[in-house]
Scaffold this motif. Structure first.
Motif, PDB file in Angstrom:
ATOM      1  N   ARG A 117       6.216   0.120  51.544  1.00 56.91           N
ATOM      2  CA  ARG A 117       6.919   0.995  50.614  1.00 56.91           C
ATOM      3  C   ARG A 117       7.590   2.115  51.399  1.00 56.91           C
ATOM      4  O   ARG A 117       7.063   2.565  52.417  1.00 56.91           O
ATOM      5  CB  ARG A 117       5.927   1.582  49.603  1.00 56.91           C
ATOM      6  N   ASP A 144      10.154   5.745  47.349  1.00 52.82           N
ATOM      7  CA  ASP A 144       9.081   5.007  46.661  1.00 52.82           C
ATOM      8  C   ASP A 144       9.469   3.549  46.380  1.00 52.82           C
ATOM      9  O   ASP A 144       8.775   2.843  45.639  1.00 52.82           O
ATOM     10  CB  ASP A 144       8.651   5.690  45.357  1.00 52.82           C
ATOM     11  N   ILE A 193       9.639  -0.306  46.858  1.00 51.98           N
ATOM     12  CA  ILE A 193       8.766  -1.283  47.515  1.00 51.98           C
ATOM     13  C   ILE A 193       9.617  -2.378  48.150  1.00 51.98           C
ATOM     14  O   ILE A 193      10.440  -3.003  47.490  1.00 51.98           O
ATOM     15  CB  ILE A 193       7.767  -1.890  46.503  1.00 51.98           C
TER      16      ILE A 193
END
Ligand SMILES: Cc1cc2nc3c(=O)[nH]c(=O)nc-3n(C[C@H](O)[C@H](O)[C@H](O)COP(=O)(O)OP(=O)(O)OC[C@H]3O[C@@H](n4cnc5c(N)ncnc54)[C@H](O)[C@@H]3O)c2cc1C
Ligand SMILES: [Zn+2]
Lengths: 416, 88
Positions: free
Chosen positions: B71, B76, B78
């Motif tokens: 990540r 944030d 992924i």
């Protein structure tokens, strides 16, 4: 310019047009004796006490954004000193004593308000832990008292002490000397005081490298405004500490998490104190502007996003509505996140590092605003003398090797 | 709230999962042989990068299994997930 009734009157009569800037914004010099990286409250306080108490005045504070734009300006400003362990009690109480005289010392109103911090117990375990804190605090000469639910409601009338809720209140611990302060004013007051003593405050200056000589000792920093030399560098960068220490090849026992807060629309004074509940994760007070200031929890995962998940804030508002039903229809105005640097034992790291000339003050996590004056005070002494101030001595980076942890994590679970 | 693709169950909301810290930290085979500094490094020191991060999650309210995830800690976002015990 010294603030006084006279300057207020003369400036008022002149339509408030003559107030000077509160600190100088010079171009960086080629080199300083000490560079502080990070213009939050802790960094600025460090610079102030270096100049004021140790006569180290050839100092620069380098801030990548604006003063207090990190956690200092994002926190819920809860101040208290009723920590469990002797080491913690010593540093937080040192800070609390400095808060009590800070506006006078800085000639700047930091709006420290000792309105009382009440921590709610919802379970038998909470009650036992808080009573243990009350006794430990008393041995350290720190005020903290146990209240019944009725006494808690007397102190904070909006509190719902009914038993028909998910987490009824079984009692509370109250530190009457605890309270709040104005976060921006703390940064500005220290910046103003430091600048007046000769410290250079340099904003929009990001440190992107740490220079070392052949022996490994610090010689200066690389910044977005060029290289600046220094024999001593103090890193006070909260959530970005791992990044900065990485520039000098030092691995840190830190993880950075987003922590959120939110404020409501402003209303008339309705909330007299600070209330915290660790168990159901909510913190609340009312600012002098009238906004309810509400603190939520951290996200589950490490991140530098300064945002935080919506479900975290929602969970906190659930708790607020249960404890204070009168706020159920209150509208929230703003929410934000800050990046907090969390250590394994939830205690800070203050002191020397394996790199000669490099000092670090970090790991304050979710609860370092309250420590700002004390932290700056002992860190300045540590930098000036090249060895830990007695109050800072237990908080070395070394403790993770020796195993002498100061485990406030086990003591409180949440560290505000 | 993140949407996390469990390698075994597919994309699910974050609150089905528990975060389990930095990935690929192997417990030393012979702790007795380690210096205190090396032990501290294993126990406490973390990369905590601003950017690409290899981390562990556990699908506690699903298959119950641990897995790894790459990540970006700034966005944030992924990049991918992969089963525990496999290399990144
Ligand atoms: C939502 C929230 C609520 C909180 N509530 C409370 C509370 O109620 N009570 C309490 O005691 N504590 C609370 N805290 C914790 C508290 O805010 C922090 O522990 C404290 O403010 C840290 O101060 P600081 O000066 O170390 O960090 P900061 O104010 O974050 O300052 C660090 C500075 O370093 C700068 N920086 C970073 N990298 C670089 C670089 N490479 N070059 C130059 N500058 C750089 C940043 O821009 C920043 O301004 C809360 C925190 C948050 C986020
Ligand atoms: Zn699964």
């Amino acid at each position: 310019m010294k603030f006084s009734l006279r300057t207020l009157l003369t400036q008022g009569l002149a339509g408030h047009s003559g107030w000077p800037e509160q600190w100088r914004s010079p171009e960086p010099k080629a080199a300083y004796d000490v560079i502080i990286v990070g213009g939050g409250g802790h960094g600025l306080a460090t610079a102030y006490y270096l100049a004021a108490e140790h006569r180290v005045r050839n100092v620069a504070v380098l801030e990548k954004g604006w003063l207090g734009g990190g956690n200092t300006g994002r926190n819920t400003t809860i101040i208290r000193s009723n920590y469990l362990w002797d080491e913690s009690a010593a540093i937080y109480e040192h800070a609390l004593k400095l808060w009590e005289g800070l506006s006078r010392e800085l000639n700047y109103n930091v709006m420290y308000s000792a309105r009382g911090v009440m921590m709610l117990a919802h379970t038998v375990h909470d009650a036992q832990v808080f009573k243990r804190h009350v006794h430990a605090n008393r041995l350290n000469g720190i005020d903290n008292e146990w209240l019944t639910p009725e006494e808690a409601k007397d102190f904070c009338p909006p509190l719902n002490i009914g038993t028909d809720v998910r987490y009824p209140i079984v009692g509370a611990a109250l530190q009457r000397r605890g309270g709040t302060a104005r976060h921006d004013a703390v940064a500005w007051g220290y910046a103003r005081g430091a600048s007046a003593l000769g410290v250079d405050i340099i904003q929009n200056c990001e440190v992107i490298g740490i220079d070392r000589d052949a022996a490994g000792a610090v010689t200066g920093v690389e910044t977005t405004r060029g290289r600046i030399g220094a024999g001593k560098v103090g890193v006070v960068a909260a959530g970005h500490t791992s990044v900065l220490m990485g520039m000098a090849g030092v691995r840190m026992p830190l993880e950075s998490y987003p922590l959120q807060a939110l404020v409501s629309e402003p209303v008339k004074p309705v909330f007299p104190c600070v209330v915290m509940s660790n168990t159901i994760h909510a913190y609340i007070s009312q600012s002098d502007k009238g906004e309810l200031v509400i603190g939520a929890g951290t996200d589950a995962y490490t991140s530098y996003s300064q945002a935080g998940g919506l479900h975290i804030a929602e969970h906190t508002l659930d708790a607020i509505c249960e404890m204070f039903p009168m706020f159920r229809r209150m509208r929230m105005l703003r929410s934000w996140g800050g990046i907090v640097d969390v250590t394994p034992d939830r205690s800070p790291i203050i002191g020397l590092t394996p790199v000669p000339g490099l000092f670090v003050n970090c790991g304050w996590g979710t609860g370092g605003f309250k420590a700002t004056p004390g932290s700056g005070h002992v860190f300045a002494a540590t930098i000036a003398q090249g060895r830990p101030h007695p109050i800072a001595a237990p908080f070395t980076l070394e403790r993770f090797r020796t195993g002498r942890l100061i485990d406030e994590a086990a003591a409180a679970a949440v560290a505000h | 709230m993140l949407v996390i693709p469990c390698p075994h169950c597919g994309p699910r909301p974050e609150n089905e999962f528990r975060y389990a810290g930095e990935a690929h930290i192997a417990r030393p085979a012979d702790p007795e042989a380690l210096s205190d500094a090396a032990w501290a490094d294993f126990l406490y020191m973390r990369g905590n990068p601003k950017g690409r991060h290899a981390e562990r999650w556990r699908h506690v309210h699903g298959c119950g299994r641990f897995f790894n995830c790459i990540r970006d800690t700034v966005t944030d976002r992924i990049e991918r997930t992969y089963p525990a015990g496999t290399a990144p």
